[in-house]
Enzyme design. Sequence first.
Site, PDB file in Angstrom:
ATOM      1  N   ARG A   7      35.284  37.323   7.697  1.00  0.00           N
ATOM      2  CA  ARG A   7      35.001  36.585   8.922  1.00  0.00           C
ATOM      3  C   ARG A   7      33.494  36.625   9.126  1.00  0.00           C
ATOM      4  O   ARG A   7      32.917  37.701   9.283  1.00  0.00           O
ATOM      5  CB  ARG A   7      35.700  37.250  10.096  1.00  0.00           C
ATOM      6  CG  ARG A   7      35.371  36.581  11.412  1.00  0.00           C
ATOM      7  CD  ARG A   7      35.820  37.436  12.578  1.00  0.00           C
ATOM      8  NE  ARG A   7      35.678  36.729  13.826  1.00  0.00           N
ATOM      9  CZ  ARG A   7      35.460  37.330  14.989  1.00  0.00           C
ATOM     10  NH1 ARG A   7      35.375  38.632  15.060  1.00  0.00           N
ATOM     11  NH2 ARG A   7      35.345  36.620  16.088  1.00  0.00           N
ATOM     12  N   ASP A  64      33.380  31.562  12.006  1.00  0.00           N
ATOM     13  CA  ASP A  64      33.955  31.433  13.344  1.00  0.00           C
ATOM     14  C   ASP A  64      33.554  30.124  14.016  1.00  0.00           C
ATOM     15  O   ASP A  64      34.219  29.655  14.937  1.00  0.00           O
ATOM     16  CB  ASP A  64      33.423  32.608  14.191  1.00  0.00           C
ATOM     17  CG  ASP A  64      34.517  33.287  14.954  1.00  0.00           C
ATOM     18  OD1 ASP A  64      35.668  33.223  14.512  1.00  0.00           O
ATOM     19  OD2 ASP A  64      34.211  33.887  16.001  1.00  0.00           O
ATOM     20  N   GLY A 128      37.125  38.664  24.734  1.00  0.00           N
ATOM     21  CA  GLY A 128      36.360  37.421  24.793  1.00  0.00           C
ATOM     22  C   GLY A 128      37.358  36.298  25.045  1.00  0.00           C
ATOM     23  O   GLY A 128      38.501  36.385  24.595  1.00  0.00           O
ATOM     24  N   ASP A 199      39.938  45.935  31.445  1.00  0.00           N
ATOM     25  CA  ASP A 199      41.267  45.701  30.864  1.00  0.00           C
ATOM     26  C   ASP A 199      42.148  44.990  31.889  1.00  0.00           C
ATOM     27  O   ASP A 199      42.357  45.497  32.994  1.00  0.00           O
ATOM     28  CB  ASP A 199      41.877  47.048  30.461  1.00  0.00           C
ATOM     29  CG  ASP A 199      43.130  46.879  29.623  1.00  0.00           C
ATOM     30  OD1 ASP A 199      44.022  46.109  30.016  1.00  0.00           O
ATOM     31  OD2 ASP A 199      43.209  47.533  28.561  1.00  0.00           O
ATOM     32  N   ARG A 201      45.221  44.709  32.180  1.00  0.00           N
ATOM     33  CA  ARG A 201      46.372  45.495  32.670  1.00  0.00           C
ATOM     34  C   ARG A 201      45.974  46.328  33.881  1.00  0.00           C
ATOM     35  O   ARG A 201      46.697  46.399  34.871  1.00  0.00           O
ATOM     36  CB  ARG A 201      46.897  46.425  31.571  1.00  0.00           C
ATOM     37  CG  ARG A 201      47.724  45.709  30.550  1.00  0.00           C
ATOM     38  CD  ARG A 201      47.927  46.566  29.345  1.00  0.00           C
ATOM     39  NE  ARG A 201      46.668  46.681  28.590  1.00  0.00           N
ATOM     40  CZ  ARG A 201      46.583  46.966  27.306  1.00  0.00           C
ATOM     41  NH1 ARG A 201      47.655  47.231  26.627  1.00  0.00           N
ATOM     42  NH2 ARG A 201      45.424  47.017  26.694  1.00  0.00           N
ATOM     43  N   ILE A 248      45.621  38.769  26.474  1.00  0.00           N
ATOM     44  CA  ILE A 248      46.080  38.375  27.810  1.00  0.00           C
ATOM     45  C   ILE A 248      47.093  37.236  27.718  1.00  0.00           C
ATOM     46  O   ILE A 248      48.166  37.289  28.327  1.00  0.00           O
ATOM     47  CB  ILE A 248      44.866  37.979  28.694  1.00  0.00           C
ATOM     48  CG1 ILE A 248      43.923  39.178  28.870  1.00  0.00           C
ATOM     49  CG2 ILE A 248      45.324  37.431  30.039  1.00  0.00           C
ATOM     50  CD1 ILE A 248      42.591  38.851  29.545  1.00  0.00           C
ATOM     51  N   GLU A 250      49.018  36.396  25.291  1.00  0.00           N
ATOM     52  CA  GLU A 250      50.272  36.777  24.626  1.00  0.00           C
ATOM     53  C   GLU A 250      51.109  37.730  25.466  1.00  0.00           C
ATOM     54  O   GLU A 250      52.330  37.792  25.297  1.00  0.00           O
ATOM     55  CB  GLU A 250      49.959  37.453  23.274  1.00  0.00           C
ATOM     56  CG  GLU A 250      49.403  36.473  22.259  1.00  0.00           C
ATOM     57  CD  GLU A 250      48.812  37.180  21.040  1.00  0.00           C
ATOM     58  OE1 GLU A 250      49.301  38.257  20.669  1.00  0.00           O
ATOM     59  OE2 GLU A 250      47.837  36.643  20.473  1.00  0.00           O
ATOM     60  N   ASN A 251      50.453  38.497  26.344  1.00  0.00           N
ATOM     61  CA  ASN A 251      51.170  39.599  27.010  1.00  0.00           C
ATOM     62  C   ASN A 251      51.220  39.577  28.525  1.00  0.00           C
ATOM     63  O   ASN A 251      52.095  40.225  29.096  1.00  0.00           O
ATOM     64  CB  ASN A 251      50.523  40.937  26.610  1.00  0.00           C
ATOM     65  CG  ASN A 251      50.563  41.166  25.115  1.00  0.00           C
ATOM     66  OD1 ASN A 251      51.639  41.217  24.538  1.00  0.00           O
ATOM     67  ND2 ASN A 251      49.411  41.265  24.490  1.00  0.00           N
ATOM     68  N   GLU A 300      44.167  36.141  13.121  1.00  0.00           N
ATOM     69  CA  GLU A 300      42.953  35.717  12.416  1.00  0.00           C
ATOM     70  C   GLU A 300      42.923  36.241  10.979  1.00  0.00           C
ATOM     71  O   GLU A 300      42.448  35.550  10.078  1.00  0.00           O
ATOM     72  CB  GLU A 300      41.721  36.184  13.193  1.00  0.00           C
ATOM     73  CG  GLU A 300      41.549  35.415  14.490  1.00  0.00           C
ATOM     74  CD  GLU A 300      40.532  36.033  15.422  1.00  0.00           C
ATOM     75  OE1 GLU A 300      39.394  35.541  15.449  1.00  0.00           O
ATOM     76  OE2 GLU A 300      40.872  37.002  16.126  1.00  0.00           O
TER      77      GLU A 300
END
Length: 319
Positions: A7, A64, A128, A199, A201, A248, A250-251, A300
Amino acid sequence: VDAIGHRVVHGGEAATDPIRITPDVKTIIRDCTPLAPLHNPANLGAIEACERAFPHVPNVAVFDTAFHQTMSPASFLFAVPYDLYDQHGIRKYGFHGTSHKFVMQATADYLGIPLTNAKLITCHLGNGCSITAIDGGKVLDTSMGMNPLTGLVMGTRCGDIDPGVIFHLLNSGMSGGDVDALLNKQSGLLAVAGIGSSDMRDIVAAAEAGNERAERAIDMFVHRLVSYIGAYFALLGGADAVVLTGGIGENSVCIRGRVLERLRGLGCILDSKANERIRGNGVVSTPESTLKAVVMPTDEELMIARETIKVLTSGPDGM
Ligand code: AMP
């Protein structure tokens, strides 16, 4: 080891696709160092370490920035004197390209829409955050710019800001380095919520416990994201799906729910039960929604592996 995929953060305008690493490609990466001073020298260091450790194994660079190279000048130019662009490369490049490309392909497959017809708004929401408008497999616009600082509110980065704020801070005695650290490392959710964590959460838990600044940080995060989704929906002339990915996306049932509640006017209606249930991939909008919302985990590393195989098996010097 048959091949090594890297990457590489910045490929400037020279890198529009993944490419086998040669001395010329290393020059491109080196030439882009002023645009990514922290990342490109580290990427080159890793490439050269791999060349030494595995002298007969091919290396491939997956940039990227490459996926975003289809943007038109209307999207990528800044309204500043033109020689800053054509002499110094100052323009929007965009980042997270490997992730946006991966979820684009995975979502088109999942929904059974041919990629050439798909209009997608992909939201990479991790530490990010960036959002991309994609029409027929090509990027129309993306929220990150010359650096990964602009656009959405992020964990510790400010995202969009009036550049006048920067002059104000400089004129009031801060150094350039201090302003850089302030906007990259001490801003975003961390700064607004003020609970000592970036975070999501922790911020959602604090908001649920009644912390007003944590609530404000979530409000800002959602407001900015919805503004971009609306703008990209208009740019695309309508869209098939909004795609949510990253830690974020995804969850976070809470953030997904708050965003989708605001997209009703675009034809996207929240399916609360699906939203509660889905980890991994799935549709979180109701069946009658004209704009679907899809959760799609990004990968990725897998994308870099696929691109590496593609480069090495399709060229004249294939494996
Ligand atoms: P990434 O950079 O993609 O690894 O994403 C990191 C971000 O995802 C952090 O802000 C985490 O708080 C957030 N995240 C991961 N899991 C969850 C979760 N279950 N609920 C809310 N946010 C989460």
